[in-house]
Every structure is written in C-alpha cells, then in structure tokens.
Design an enzyme around this catalytic site. Structure first.
Site, mmCIF file in Angstrom:
data_model
loop_
_atom_site.group_PDB
_atom_site.id
_atom_site.type_symbol
_atom_site.label_atom_id
_atom_site.label_comp_id
_atom_site.label_asym_id
_atom_site.label_seq_id
_atom_site.Cartn_x
_atom_site.Cartn_y
_atom_site.Cartn_z
ATOM 1 N N ASP A 186 -2.346 -1.588 9.786
ATOM 2 C CA ASP A 186 -2.459 -1.615 8.324
ATOM 3 C C ASP A 186 -3.007 -2.937 7.787
ATOM 4 O O ASP A 186 -3.226 -3.069 6.580
ATOM 5 C CB ASP A 186 -1.081 -1.391 7.679
ATOM 6 C CG ASP A 186 -0.586 0.037 7.844
ATOM 7 O OD1 ASP A 186 -1.423 0.937 8.049
ATOM 8 O OD2 ASP A 186 0.636 0.246 7.754
ATOM 9 N N LYS B 129 0.841 -1.220 0.000
ATOM 10 C CA LYS B 129 0.000 0.000 0.000
ATOM 11 C C LYS B 129 0.861 1.250 0.000
ATOM 12 O O LYS B 129 2.043 1.236 0.373
ATOM 13 C CB LYS B 129 -0.937 0.025 1.211
ATOM 14 C CG LYS B 129 -0.245 0.085 2.590
ATOM 15 C CD LYS B 129 0.068 1.482 3.122
ATOM 16 C CE LYS B 129 0.838 1.421 4.431
ATOM 17 N NZ LYS B 129 1.510 2.633 4.820
#
Ligand code: C5P
Length: 301
Positions: free
Chosen positions: A138, A12
């Site tokens: 995350d 990401k």
C-alpha cells in the site's frame, strides 16, 4: 541542508478490492480502486539522530523504534544515495492504528518524501514508487494519493478521474485482525467452495467516482475480503447493520479490516452515523473523513 522536513500523509480506503489467486511469492493478485481520505499523519525526518518517536492518536500502538516502517523508509533513502547521516523520524498520528487504513504505509510514504527532500537526494517519482513498493503493497498508493486503480499486489497504479467529495465514517475495532490471516482465510473458504471467486470488473466503481455519484458508488463498492474477515470476526456484521440503520448509504470492510468504512450522502449524515455507532458501543471509535485527498504533501515548503 535543513535540519528537519515535515510532510503530511493521508489514509486510504479501497472502494473496490478484487482478490485473485495467491501467487508463488505469497501475495495475491489484486484489482483494486484506492481513494486517499482526509485522516492524516504528520511525519518529520530530522538529521543527526536515529531516534523514532510517535505522538497523537493511538501512539502507544505504534512501534517507536528502528523497526517502524517509516524509519526503514528513511534509512532506505539514505542508503540509496550513500549518505551516512543518521535520520530520526517523528510521527504525529491522526490515522487510527487499526488495520485497513494503511496508516503505517502512509507514514513510510511520508518518510520517503521527507528524507528525499532533507538529504536533497533528488529521487524522481519512479524511484520513490519503486522503493515504496519494496516497503509494502500500500505504500506506493499512499505516496500518490487521489483515486487510483491498483493491480499486481496493489503497487501498480493508474490514476482515475474523480469528481466531487465523498463522505466517509471509519469505525475502529477494539481488536486487531491479521492481514495475512484474512487473505489465507479467503483462500481456504474458496477452496471449500464457501466464498465466490475473484471479482475483477471495477467499471461501475470507476463510473460512479468519475460522476461524483455517492449513491452509485454505494451500489458498486465491493470487497472480496469481506467474506473472510466476517468469518473470522462475526461481530463486524452487527456494525454493518447498525450503520445501515443509522443512515449510511453503504457499509463495507476497509481493506483487510477490521476497520469498517461507511459511505454517507453528506458530511452531516456522516456525523450522525459516527455519533450513532459510538453511542451504541459497537466500536472503539468512529471518525468522519472526506475523500479524495492527495498522497504526501510538504508542510514546510
Ligand atoms: O505488502 P504488505 O506488507 O502490506 O502485505 C502484508 C501481507 O498481506 C502479506 O504478507 C500477504 O500475506 C498479504 N497480502 C497478500 N496479497 C496482497 C497484499 C498483501 O496476500 N496483494
């Protein structure tokens, strides 16, 4: 029951990272926009052995033992359904182990999905997301992928509309940077009046992403952690300048760094920026990627 299940999990980048107050639990309240990108790891969970193995890019930097977050994720699924089968995890790395790209979180998200499938646990998305949040801030996003707005410590997610493809270069630093240290440095700089307060308005980033407009996104991207990371690692500023000169639309710290993300106008521009940064010896390596991508996808079903 199958003997093994393999999935692909993506890295990401944060297009926007607003960092608020430090909470009583030590985490900071975030307002962030995540995007999953094409760099990926393949994660295989097997039944009947608790071996953890890691191959591929930067494999020697990843713990190949039960402390690996992906191994913990697989065990969490087995415990959740009361299954005593030992689970082994193999990770084939394509995400640089560098800090700021959520490689370890992506592996954990992959292991959750693979273990769920292997054990026929039938966990729903809500349950998987809850387990993901316990493993790390995350992990929920790397499970879902795409482009999403994250609040809380980053684990509360709302998908956002994204059009088109964005072209990225990620420059990997030779030295690491500790995430808790970067957050603590930001608190310290703010207390001393040396860093601005939190930015919370991600509207311009959301509009740019919805329009598929890389130039507008380049203008709107923001990361509150940059001041702290640059203060700890002044060398990252040079990388930012070099990428601008090489033709990137915008350079920004990826997550809590030290990886730097460069948004480019096209895939060809991204290749040129990556070549320039590598040639100038300003980073350990530079990787070209595209976003958005999905989170975890099955490889053998
Ligand atoms: O959740 P995760 O294990 O990835 O977080 C690593 C560290 O980063 C935390 O221990 C904390 O110091 C910092 N962090 C934070 N606020 C967040 C996310 C992470 O302070 N929202």
């Amino acid at each position: 029951m199958a003997d093994a299940v393999s999935v692909r999990a993506h890295a990401k980048v944060n297009l926007f990272l607003g960092v608020g107050e430090r909470r009583a639990d030590g985490f900071h309240e975030l307002s962030t926009v995540f995007q999953a990108v094409s760099l990926h790891d393949d994660v295989t969970v097997t039944a009947g052995s608790d071996e953890v193995t890691v191959a591929g890019l930067d494999a020697e930097r990843v713990p190949a033992d039960p402390t690996n977050l992906a191994a913990r994720a697989a065990r969490a699924v087995a415990e959740h359904v009361g299954c005593e089968t030992e689970l082994g995890v193999h990770i084939d790395k394509g995400i640089p182990t560098a800090g700021g790209m959520a490689g370890g979180s992506a592996d954990a998200a992959g292991a959750l999905v693979a273990a769920d499938r292997l054990l026929d646990a039938g966990l729903g998305e809500a349950e998987l997301l809850e387990m993901a949040a316990e493993l790390g801030s995350d992990v929920p996003f790397t499970l879902r992928g795409g482009t999403a707005l994250g609040t809380g410590r980053g684990e509360k997610l709302v998908p956002v509309l994204a059009r088109g493809t964005f072209h990225w270069v990620f420059a990997i630093s030779a030295r690491g940077l500790s995430t808790p240290e970067v957050f603590a440095k930001l608190d310290e700089l703010r207390a001393a009046g040396k860093a601005p307060g939190p930015r919370t308005d991600a509207t311009a980033v959301l509009s740019a992403v919805a329009a598929g407009d890389a130039r507008a996104l380049a203008e709107a991207m923001h990361n509150d952690l940059e001041a702290a990371a640059f203060s700890l690692r002044p060398d990252l500023r040079r990388l930012r300048e070099a990428a601008r000169e090489a033709g990137a639309l915008r350079a920004m710290l990826s997550g809590s760094g030290p990886t730097m993300a460069f948004l480019c106008a096209s895939g060809a521009d991204a290749e040129a920026v990556a070549d320039e940064l590598t040639g100038a010896n300003l980073c350990r390596a530079a990787f070209v990627a595209e976003g958005p991508r999905p989170g975890v996808v099955g490889l053998d079903w």
